[in-house]
Design a protein around this motif. Structure first.
Motif, PDB file in Angstrom:
ATOM      1  N   GLU A 200      29.730  15.971 100.885  1.00 50.01           N
ATOM      2  CA  GLU A 200      28.405  16.152 100.287  1.00 50.01           C
ATOM      3  C   GLU A 200      28.487  16.143  98.769  1.00 50.01           C
ATOM      4  OE1 GLU A 200      26.254  18.803 103.805  1.00 50.01           O
ATOM      5  OE2 GLU A 200      27.404  19.795 102.220  1.00 50.01           O
ATOM      6  N   ARG A 201      29.513  16.750  98.217  1.00 52.12           N
ATOM      7  CA  ARG A 201      29.675  16.730  96.760  1.00 52.12           C
ATOM      8  C   ARG A 201      29.921  15.310  96.261  1.00 52.12           C
ATOM      9  NH1 ARG A 201      33.940  21.800  96.423  1.00 52.12           N
ATOM     10  NH2 ARG A 201      32.636  23.307  97.562  1.00 52.12           N
ATOM     11  N   ALA A 202      30.671  14.553  97.034  1.00 47.24           N
ATOM     12  CA  ALA A 202      30.919  13.162  96.668  1.00 47.24           C
ATOM     13  C   ALA A 202      29.619  12.354  96.700  1.00 47.24           C
ATOM     14  CB  ALA A 202      31.952  12.545  97.605  1.00 47.24           C
ATOM     15  N   GLN A 203      28.759  12.665  97.660  1.00 49.68           N
ATOM     16  CA  GLN A 203      27.483  11.965  97.768  1.00 49.68           C
ATOM     17  C   GLN A 203      26.587  12.283  96.571  1.00 49.68           C
ATOM     18  OE1 GLN A 203      26.457   9.633 100.176  1.00 49.68           O
ATOM     19  NE2 GLN A 203      24.903   9.368  98.612  1.00 49.68           N
ATOM     20  N   VAL A 204      26.580  13.546  96.165  1.00 53.62           N
ATOM     21  CA  VAL A 204      25.797  13.950  94.992  1.00 53.62           C
ATOM     22  C   VAL A 204      26.303  13.230  93.742  1.00 53.62           C
ATOM     23  CG1 VAL A 204      25.291  15.870  93.440  1.00 53.62           C
ATOM     24  CG2 VAL A 204      25.092  16.176  95.906  1.00 53.62           C
ATOM     25  N   GLU A 205      27.617  13.172  93.587  1.00 62.11           N
ATOM     26  CA  GLU A 205      28.196  12.469  92.443  1.00 62.11           C
ATOM     27  C   GLU A 205      27.843  10.988  92.474  1.00 62.11           C
ATOM     28  OE1 GLU A 205      32.539  11.789  90.240  1.00 62.11           O
ATOM     29  OE2 GLU A 205      32.391  12.984  92.084  1.00 62.11           O
ATOM     30  N   ASN A 206      27.787  10.432  93.665  1.00 61.85           N
ATOM     31  CA  ASN A 206      27.410   9.023  93.796  1.00 61.85           C
ATOM     32  C   ASN A 206      25.962   8.807  93.364  1.00 61.85           C
ATOM     33  OD1 ASN A 206      27.809   6.214  94.889  1.00 61.85           O
ATOM     34  ND2 ASN A 206      26.186   6.893  96.274  1.00 61.85           N
ATOM     35  N   TYR A 207      25.066   9.724  93.759  1.00 60.37           N
ATOM     36  CA  TYR A 207      23.673   9.633  93.317  1.00 60.37           C
ATOM     37  C   TYR A 207      23.591   9.653  91.796  1.00 60.37           C
ATOM     38  CZ  TYR A 207      21.845  10.445  98.050  1.00 60.37           C
ATOM     39  OH  TYR A 207      21.532  10.349  99.387  1.00 60.37           O
ATOM     40  N   GLN A 208      24.334  10.562  91.181  1.00 61.05           N
ATOM     41  CA  GLN A 208      24.307  10.687  89.727  1.00 61.05           C
ATOM     42  C   GLN A 208      24.818   9.425  89.048  1.00 61.05           C
ATOM     43  OE1 GLN A 208      26.698  14.250  89.517  1.00 61.05           O
ATOM     44  NE2 GLN A 208      24.918  15.574  89.226  1.00 61.05           N
ATOM     45  N   ASN A 209      25.908   8.888  89.551  1.00 62.38           N
ATOM     46  CA  ASN A 209      26.480   7.686  88.957  1.00 62.38           C
ATOM     47  C   ASN A 209      25.571   6.475  89.133  1.00 62.38           C
ATOM     48  OD1 ASN A 209      28.750   9.145  88.172  1.00 62.38           O
ATOM     49  ND2 ASN A 209      29.912   8.612  90.009  1.00 62.38           N
ATOM     50  N   GLU A 210      24.941   6.378  90.299  1.00 59.58           N
ATOM     51  CA  GLU A 210      24.052   5.251  90.559  1.00 59.58           C
ATOM     52  C   GLU A 210      22.834   5.289  89.642  1.00 59.58           C
ATOM     53  OE1 GLU A 210      24.136   2.471  92.625  1.00 59.58           O
ATOM     54  OE2 GLU A 210      26.256   3.002  92.655  1.00 59.58           O
ATOM     55  N   PHE A 211      22.311   6.496  89.408  1.00 61.58           N
ATOM     56  CA  PHE A 211      21.152   6.603  88.521  1.00 61.58           C
ATOM     57  C   PHE A 211      21.526   6.198  87.102  1.00 61.58           C
ATOM     58  CE2 PHE A 211      18.462   9.125  85.593  1.00 61.58           C
ATOM     59  CZ  PHE A 211      17.263   8.500  85.863  1.00 61.58           C
ATOM     60  N   THR A 212      22.695   6.650  86.644  1.00 56.72           N
ATOM     61  CA  THR A 212      23.150   6.289  85.298  1.00 56.72           C
ATOM     62  C   THR A 212      23.329   4.779  85.183  1.00 56.72           C
ATOM     63  OG1 THR A 212      24.263   8.422  84.985  1.00 56.72           O
ATOM     64  CG2 THR A 212      24.988   6.585  83.608  1.00 56.72           C
ATOM     65  N   LYS A 213      23.899   4.169  86.207  1.00 61.66           N
ATOM     66  CA  LYS A 213      24.156   2.731  86.176  1.00 61.66           C
ATOM     67  C   LYS A 213      22.865   1.924  86.169  1.00 61.66           C
ATOM     68  CE  LYS A 213      25.853   0.772  89.851  1.00 61.66           C
ATOM     69  NZ  LYS A 213      26.804   0.395  90.936  1.00 61.66           N
ATOM     70  N   ASN A 214      21.841   2.398  86.848  1.00 57.29           N
ATOM     71  CA  ASN A 214      20.590   1.658  86.985  1.00 57.29           C
ATOM     72  C   ASN A 214      19.453   2.263  86.156  1.00 57.29           C
ATOM     73  OD1 ASN A 214      21.648  -0.170  89.044  1.00 57.29           O
ATOM     74  ND2 ASN A 214      21.607   1.586  90.413  1.00 57.29           N
ATOM     75  N   ARG A 215      19.789   3.065  85.144  1.00 60.76           N
ATOM     76  CA  ARG A 215      18.771   3.828  84.420  1.00 60.76           C
ATOM     77  C   ARG A 215      17.777   2.958  83.658  1.00 60.76           C
ATOM     78  NH1 ARG A 215      23.506   3.899  81.729  1.00 60.76           N
ATOM     79  NH2 ARG A 215      23.561   3.605  79.458  1.00 60.76           N
ATOM     80  N   PHE A 216      18.169   1.718  83.314  1.00 62.22           N
ATOM     81  CA  PHE A 216      17.234   0.872  82.592  1.00 62.22           C
ATOM     82  C   PHE A 216      16.274   0.143  83.539  1.00 62.22           C
ATOM     83  CE2 PHE A 216      20.991   0.767  79.612  1.00 62.22           C
ATOM     84  CZ  PHE A 216      20.437   1.686  78.732  1.00 62.22           C
ATOM     85  N   GLN A 217      16.625   0.059  84.818  1.00 62.76           N
ATOM     86  CA  GLN A 217      15.737  -0.555  85.812  1.00 62.76           C
ATOM     87  C   GLN A 217      14.845   0.496  86.484  1.00 62.76           C
ATOM     88  OE1 GLN A 217      19.217  -1.457  85.747  1.00 62.76           O
ATOM     89  NE2 GLN A 217      18.497  -3.134  84.451  1.00 62.76           N
TER      90      GLN A 217
END
Length: 262
Positions: A37-54
């Protein structure tokens, strides 16, 4: 892992006339959640940062992830995929509405409200951080995890040109760019930190005339912080607050007009 606390209030100094109904705040618990679950949360955070301009808004993914764990709802009804010119039956409409109700019911709290991220203005957080800093309570009130997430929030909403807008989808303005840059420094960010983001922000400020071109509200915050002389602020007579609110020179009316022109 972060946990959204709802309609609670254990601080004796924190009062609410409705028993904290509708209140929401995030609390960090290092022992919460499984490694997966912690890994999933970190994945959400990283994905948002990566796609923050879209995708400018966080979409409340962490909250939805928590609610899915605490209040699971099985969507056994079939997904309706209607093709063009295909007849829509009563059964398709009924199943779609039922799926919708089930989905939103999982996002509703026990006392009836729907929590969500107030992801809009970029000029509110700096005021909080500056006040805590000048009162010497910054590190006491905001623990390391809070300061880390605040830095992430500011970086996620930094524009491509290095500045920050009045809101998360706005074009860069001197007002929020200066305040966001100062806030990051107060939160412990290095002068050249953020993988070049701080340098880009500083360049945007200098290229557009420097921090002294910040509007009056920003100058006030900089003066509170002690980095701008109070003599540089435009005085406002306190008696103006006694005027009717609809009067053009009333501070409240001026504030709304000020936001419109930023």
């Amino acid at each position: 892992m972060w946990k959204l606390k709802l309609s609670e209030g254990s601080d004796p100094w924190l009062k609410s006339v409705n028993n904290h109904v509708g209140r929401q705040f995030w609390e960090f618990d290092p022992q919460l959640g499984t490694p997966e679950e912690r890994a999933q949360v970190e994945n959400y955070q990283n994905e948002f940062t990566k796609n923050r301009f879209q995708m400018k808004h966080s979409s409340d993914l962490l909250m939805r992830f928590q609610f899915a764990r605490e209040n699971p709802c099985e969507m056994k009804l079939p997904v309706a995929k209607v093709k063009r010119e295909e007849e829509i039956t009563v059964e398709v409409v009924d199943n779609t509405l039922r799926r919708t109700l089930r989905f939103f019911s999982t996002l509703q709290t026990e006392d009836g409200f729907w929590p969500g991220d107030y992801g809009g203005p970029m000029f509110l957080l700096p005021g909080l951080v500056i006040c805590l800093y000048v009162t010497g309570a910054l590190n006491t009130i905001l623990h390391y995890q809070h300061r880390q997430e605040m830095r992430r929030y500011l970086y996620n909403h930094q524009n491509v040109d290095g500045g920050w807008g009045l809101h998360i989808e706005g074009s860069s303005k001197m007002f929020c760019t200066v305040l966001s840059y100062v806030t990051l420094r107060l939160l412990g960010e290095e002068m050249d930190g953020g993988d070049g983001s701080m340098e880009k922000a500083r360049k945007w400020i200098l290229d557009h005339g420097g921090a002294t071109l910040i509007p009056s509200w920003g100058k006030l915050w900089l003066s509170v912080l002690g980095v701008y002389e109070w003599s540089g602020n435009n005085p406002l007579l306190p008696e103006l607050w006694l005027l009717p609110y609809l009067f053009p020179a009333h501070p409240g009316s001026l504030f709304l007009h000020y936001l419109q022109i930023l």
